[in-house]
Design a protein around this motif. Structure first.
Motif, PDB file in Angstrom:
ATOM      1  N   ALA A 184     120.723  35.293  -9.223  1.00  0.00           N
ATOM      2  CA  ALA A 184     120.473  35.265 -10.672  1.00  0.00           C
ATOM      3  C   ALA A 184     119.775  33.948 -10.978  1.00  0.00           C
ATOM      4  O   ALA A 184     119.539  33.128 -10.084  1.00  0.00           O
ATOM      5  N   THR A 185     119.478  33.735 -12.261  1.00  0.00           N
ATOM      6  CA  THR A 185     119.006  32.425 -12.705  1.00  0.00           C
ATOM      7  C   THR A 185     120.153  31.722 -13.405  1.00  0.00           C
ATOM      8  O   THR A 185     120.827  32.316 -14.256  1.00  0.00           O
ATOM      9  N   TYR A 186     120.386  30.481 -13.035  1.00  0.00           N
ATOM     10  CA  TYR A 186     121.484  29.690 -13.596  1.00  0.00           C
ATOM     11  C   TYR A 186     120.905  28.565 -14.457  1.00  0.00           C
ATOM     12  O   TYR A 186     120.016  27.828 -14.029  1.00  0.00           O
ATOM     13  N   PHE A 187     121.416  28.478 -15.667  1.00  0.00           N
ATOM     14  CA  PHE A 187     120.969  27.454 -16.600  1.00  0.00           C
ATOM     15  C   PHE A 187     122.111  26.490 -16.908  1.00  0.00           C
ATOM     16  O   PHE A 187     123.250  26.931 -17.112  1.00  0.00           O
ATOM     17  N   CYS A 188     121.791  25.211 -16.975  1.00  0.00           N
ATOM     18  CA  CYS A 188     122.715  24.299 -17.616  1.00  0.00           C
ATOM     19  C   CYS A 188     122.165  23.988 -19.008  1.00  0.00           C
ATOM     20  O   CYS A 188     120.951  24.052 -19.247  1.00  0.00           O
ATOM     21  N   ALA A 189     123.063  23.676 -19.917  1.00  0.00           N
ATOM     22  CA  ALA A 189     122.694  23.362 -21.291  1.00  0.00           C
ATOM     23  C   ALA A 189     123.594  22.236 -21.766  1.00  0.00           C
ATOM     24  O   ALA A 189     124.781  22.204 -21.447  1.00  0.00           O
ATOM     25  N   VAL A 190     123.033  21.333 -22.528  1.00  0.00           N
ATOM     26  CA  VAL A 190     123.750  20.123 -22.924  1.00  0.00           C
ATOM     27  C   VAL A 190     123.783  20.003 -24.438  1.00  0.00           C
ATOM     28  O   VAL A 190     122.736  20.156 -25.089  1.00  0.00           O
ATOM     29  N   GLY A 191     124.966  19.748 -24.962  1.00  0.00           N
ATOM     30  CA  GLY A 191     125.108  19.465 -26.381  1.00  0.00           C
ATOM     31  C   GLY A 191     125.081  17.958 -26.579  1.00  0.00           C
ATOM     32  O   GLY A 191     125.882  17.239 -25.979  1.00  0.00           O
ATOM     33  N   PHE A 192     124.133  17.492 -27.368  1.00  0.00           N
ATOM     34  CA  PHE A 192     123.940  16.050 -27.495  1.00  0.00           C
ATOM     35  C   PHE A 192     124.682  15.501 -28.706  1.00  0.00           C
ATOM     36  O   PHE A 192     124.545  16.023 -29.804  1.00  0.00           O
ATOM     37  N   MET A 193     125.432  14.461 -28.500  1.00  0.00           N
ATOM     38  CA  MET A 193     126.158  13.801 -29.574  1.00  0.00           C
ATOM     39  C   MET A 193     125.178  13.153 -30.528  1.00  0.00           C
ATOM     40  O   MET A 193     124.153  12.617 -30.120  1.00  0.00           O
ATOM     41  N   ASN A 194     125.539  13.183 -31.787  1.00  0.00           N
ATOM     42  CA  ASN A 194     124.742  12.540 -32.820  1.00  0.00           C
ATOM     43  C   ASN A 194     123.323  13.087 -32.884  1.00  0.00           C
ATOM     44  O   ASN A 194     122.395  12.395 -33.243  1.00  0.00           O
ATOM     45  N   ARG A 195     123.157  14.298 -32.455  1.00  0.00           N
ATOM     46  CA  ARG A 195     121.840  14.943 -32.546  1.00  0.00           C
ATOM     47  C   ARG A 195     122.007  16.262 -33.277  1.00  0.00           C
ATOM     48  O   ARG A 195     121.418  17.262 -32.904  1.00  0.00           O
ATOM     49  N   ASP A 196     122.851  16.244 -34.291  1.00  0.00           N
ATOM     50  CA  ASP A 196     123.073  17.424 -35.116  1.00  0.00           C
ATOM     51  C   ASP A 196     123.512  18.625 -34.295  1.00  0.00           C
ATOM     52  O   ASP A 196     123.233  19.757 -34.677  1.00  0.00           O
ATOM     53  N   ASP A 197     124.143  18.350 -33.186  1.00  0.00           N
ATOM     54  CA  ASP A 197     124.778  19.394 -32.388  1.00  0.00           C
ATOM     55  C   ASP A 197     123.826  20.374 -31.723  1.00  0.00           C
ATOM     56  O   ASP A 197     124.239  21.445 -31.325  1.00  0.00           O
ATOM     57  N   LYS A 198     122.579  20.030 -31.594  1.00  0.00           N
ATOM     58  CA  LYS A 198     121.691  20.954 -30.898  1.00  0.00           C
ATOM     59  C   LYS A 198     122.099  21.038 -29.431  1.00  0.00           C
ATOM     60  O   LYS A 198     122.632  20.092 -28.859  1.00  0.00           O
ATOM     61  N   ILE A 199     121.868  22.195 -28.857  1.00  0.00           N
ATOM     62  CA  ILE A 199     122.155  22.423 -27.437  1.00  0.00           C
ATOM     63  C   ILE A 199     120.821  22.670 -26.756  1.00  0.00           C
ATOM     64  O   ILE A 199     120.087  23.588 -27.125  1.00  0.00           O
ATOM     65  N   ILE A 200     120.524  21.862 -25.765  1.00  0.00           N
ATOM     66  CA  ILE A 200     119.236  21.930 -25.074  1.00  0.00           C
ATOM     67  C   ILE A 200     119.452  22.473 -23.665  1.00  0.00           C
ATOM     68  O   ILE A 200     120.357  22.034 -22.946  1.00  0.00           O
ATOM     69  N   PHE A 201     118.588  23.408 -23.271  1.00  0.00           N
ATOM     70  CA  PHE A 201     118.686  24.055 -21.966  1.00  0.00           C
ATOM     71  C   PHE A 201     117.744  23.426 -20.951  1.00  0.00           C
ATOM     72  O   PHE A 201     116.653  22.952 -21.306  1.00  0.00           O
ATOM     73  N   GLY A 202     118.161  23.460 -19.703  1.00  0.00           N
ATOM     74  CA  GLY A 202     117.263  23.157 -18.607  1.00  0.00           C
ATOM     75  C   GLY A 202     116.345  24.331 -18.321  1.00  0.00           C
ATOM     76  O   GLY A 202     116.453  25.396 -18.946  1.00  0.00           O
ATOM     77  N   LYS A 203     115.444  24.145 -17.361  1.00  0.00           N
ATOM     78  CA  LYS A 203     114.474  25.198 -17.031  1.00  0.00           C
ATOM     79  C   LYS A 203     115.084  26.323 -16.209  1.00  0.00           C
ATOM     80  O   LYS A 203     114.487  27.383 -16.074  1.00  0.00           O
ATOM     81  N   GLY A 204     116.259  26.089 -15.656  1.00  0.00           N
ATOM     82  CA  GLY A 204     116.927  27.123 -14.879  1.00  0.00           C
ATOM     83  C   GLY A 204     116.667  26.989 -13.389  1.00  0.00           C
ATOM     84  O   GLY A 204     115.644  26.452 -12.956  1.00  0.00           O
ATOM     85  N   THR A 205     117.610  27.483 -12.623  1.00  0.00           N
ATOM     86  CA  THR A 205     117.473  27.555 -11.168  1.00  0.00           C
ATOM     87  C   THR A 205     117.525  29.020 -10.768  1.00  0.00           C
ATOM     88  O   THR A 205     118.537  29.682 -11.002  1.00  0.00           O
ATOM     89  N   ARG A 206     116.425  29.491 -10.189  1.00  0.00           N
ATOM     90  CA  ARG A 206     116.378  30.887  -9.761  1.00  0.00           C
ATOM     91  C   ARG A 206     116.934  30.963  -8.354  1.00  0.00           C
ATOM     92  O   ARG A 206     116.350  30.425  -7.408  1.00  0.00           O
ATOM     93  N   LEU A 207     118.072  31.613  -8.233  1.00  0.00           N
ATOM     94  CA  LEU A 207     118.791  31.672  -6.964  1.00  0.00           C
ATOM     95  C   LEU A 207     118.637  33.056  -6.347  1.00  0.00           C
ATOM     96  O   LEU A 207     118.936  34.063  -6.995  1.00  0.00           O
ATOM     97  N   HIS A 208     118.166  33.083  -5.124  1.00  0.00           N
ATOM     98  CA  HIS A 208     118.021  34.345  -4.401  1.00  0.00           C
ATOM     99  C   HIS A 208     118.827  34.260  -3.120  1.00  0.00           C
ATOM    100  O   HIS A 208     118.572  33.392  -2.283  1.00  0.00           O
ATOM    101  N   ILE A 209     119.798  35.134  -3.011  1.00  0.00           N
ATOM    102  CA  ILE A 209     120.671  35.105  -1.840  1.00  0.00           C
ATOM    103  C   ILE A 209     120.332  36.293  -0.958  1.00  0.00           C
ATOM    104  O   ILE A 209     120.422  37.450  -1.381  1.00  0.00           O
ATOM    105  N   LEU A 210     119.950  35.968   0.246  1.00  0.00           N
ATOM    106  CA  LEU A 210     119.514  36.991   1.195  1.00  0.00           C
ATOM    107  C   LEU A 210     120.715  37.632   1.875  1.00  0.00           C
ATOM    108  O   LEU A 210     121.596  36.930   2.357  1.00  0.00           O
ATOM    109  N   PRO A 211     120.727  38.968   1.884  1.00  0.00           N
ATOM    110  CA  PRO A 211     121.878  39.644   2.518  1.00  0.00           C
ATOM    111  C   PRO A 211     121.873  39.485   4.029  1.00  0.00           C
ATOM    112  O   PRO A 211     120.869  39.137   4.616  1.00  0.00           O
TER     113      PRO A 211
END
Lengths: 112, 113
Positions: free
Chosen positions: A85-112
């Protein structure tokens, strides 16, 4: 500037292996989120980390937070194909009106 | 409702038309976020509401974009005079409070032709 950086952006790995995804952020935060997204689907909440040293685990996934280093990790243990899947982290910044900013994501492919 | 509901799921509109995208958050959730997600990219922050107050609109690309949440529940994102570059998936999320999980809806796929 508020920045959230993930690495790697792409990861192909074999079943049974362990790996770690890293998430760095640019300024003080009091909450960090990890999400999973399957192709064509919405975002599924995995973890919310609220304090320095916080560690949460669900199945083969474990997330941790180091607020001093401004770093979170998502560790995958003994990967299985279903974790592809693609995994995203997202960060809520203090004193920034509570916006949550996402990273670009990590596309993970697991080979069987 | 059981989850965050967005409507319509798909919208095709002609360039120059106005569109309104609706988000119905989880009942009781005070925080509501709008994001835009391009294919293969992470969600891009647009705006955030706490109850009915728009706390942050710094992510809105230009003045053609606006959002409201008049009664602290349902929110509408409006794009005026749409352009082809506005084509994207628009996602809404809600949470019970600033440190709670934020749950996403299924999104509205907007295509401007």
């Amino acid at each position: 500037e508020l920045k959230v950086e993930q690495n790697p952006l792409f990861l192909s790995m074999q079943e049974g292996k362990n790996y770690t995804i890293y998430c760095n952020y640019s300024t003080t935060s009091d909450r960090l989120y990890w999400y999973r997204q399957d192709p064509g689907k919405s975002l599924e909440s995995l973890f919310v980390l609220l304090s320095n040293g916080a560690v949460k685990q669900e199945g083969r996934l474990m997330a941790s937070l180091d607020t001093k280093a401004r770093l979170s990790t998502l560790h995958i243990t003994a990967a299985v194909h279903d974790l592809s899947a693609t995994y995203f982290c997202a960060v809520g910044f203090m004193n920034r009106d509570d916006k949550i900013i996402f990273g670009k994501g990590t596309r993970l492919h697991i080979l069987p | 409702g059981a989850g965050v509901s967005q409507s319509p799921r798909y919208k095709v509109t002609k360039r120059g038309q106005d569109v309104a995208l609706r988000c119905d958050p989880i009942s009781g959730h005070v925080s509501l976020y709008w994001y835009r997600q391009a294919l293969g990219q992470g969600p891009e922050f647009l705006t955030y509401f706490n109850y009915e107050a728009q706390q942050d609109k710094s992510g809105l690309p230009n003045d053609r974009f606006s959002a409201e949440r008049p009664e602290g529940s349902i929110s509408t994102l409006t794009i005026q005079r749409t352009e082809q570059r506005d084509s994207a998936m628009y996602r809404c999320a809600s949470s019970g409070g600033r440190t709670d999980e934020a749950f996403f809806g299924q999104g509205t796929r907007l295509t401007v032709v």
